[in-house]
Write an enzyme that holds these catalytic residues in place. Sequence first.
Site, short mmCIF file in Angstrom:
data_model
loop_
_atom_site.label_atom_id
_atom_site.label_comp_id
_atom_site.label_asym_id
_atom_site.label_seq_id
_atom_site.Cartn_x
_atom_site.Cartn_y
_atom_site.Cartn_z
NE ARG A 234 -4.19 -1.60 0.02
CZ ARG A 234 -4.24 -2.68 -0.75
NH1 ARG A 234 -3.19 -2.97 -1.54
NH2 ARG A 234 -5.30 -3.45 -0.76
CD GLU A 263 -2.86 2.94 -5.68
OE1 GLU A 263 -1.71 2.54 -5.44
OE2 GLU A 263 -3.87 2.21 -5.61
CG HIS A 282 -2.65 -1.02 -7.15
ND1 HIS A 282 -3.16 -0.33 -6.09
CD2 HIS A 282 -2.60 -2.32 -6.75
CE1 HIS A 282 -3.42 -1.15 -5.10
NE2 HIS A 282 -3.08 -2.37 -5.47
#
Length: 314
Positions: A234, A263, A282
């Site tokens: 994270r 994000e 990601h």
Amino acid sequence: MNIVILDGHTLNPNDLSWEPFKTFGHVTVYDRTPTEELIERSKDAEVLLINKIKLGKAELDQLPNLKYIGLCATGTDNVDLAEAKKRNIAVTNIPAYGTPSVAQHTFALLLELTNRVGIHNKSVQELEWVRSKDFSYFKKPLVELHEKTIGLIGYGAIGKEVAKIAAAFGMNILIYSRHANSVEYGRLVDLQELFKTSDIVSIHTSLTTDTKGLVNKELLDKMKRSAFLINTSRGAIINEADLADCLNKERIAGAALDVLSVEPPLADNPMLSAKNCIITPHISWISKEARQRLIDIAYNNLKGYLNQKPINQV
């Protein structure tokens, strides 16, 4: 039963199927749900399946029909679990679905840092090899992983898989874990030793109040100048301003990140312009195989709830 999937696109951009869920009731799938449309789309739902949608007290107050939230992810920080419990709303998550894919991506990032495949491919495509006076050349120094030390923050399923792969590379392994009493590979150390000793630090812990901003200037300053930092966990675990400053001053050799604190990132995120920093959007979890496992587990979680045999309830 009315089942609503609010942000299905990243999980299933039409290469998989939601069809099995129709055995439980009426299914409505939205690829994406803007905040202003969340309540309207969810108000009649008894079951919500979500990935990154945030459900706090304000949202749950407006969803009186809701009985079940199926998190299509491992992390639970986007749902107010205490408020859900007050309302007797069951919440499930999906642990370990992406373990092989995330571990693989960790090493994809690490190997890009050490072997610079992208830079050298670009050089060849730009005909530098054609023009070269030598049969071989390198644009950046390459680093051998054998007998290098990798430090892992976290020793859950992904941390264990990364440790196994690191052992296959012949690496030395250090592990910081608040829960493990023993490890299969390497040895347990404290954070100070891990950052001071490691050639690579790789983050595999969850985001909590204790881990937010954990990797900061104090720890980064302990790293070797030749060391790399990797994060596939994270983004908010790293203080991004501190890391950007560290990279720009060449205090460490580089970083590779699959996650950022916000994000999609804001244009002024300091990591986007930091030196020697590789960023992927990601994607460590997003292989088709991992997404299929995720959907299969989400289906079984809901089936277990409906059969009063809960699975992965948080």
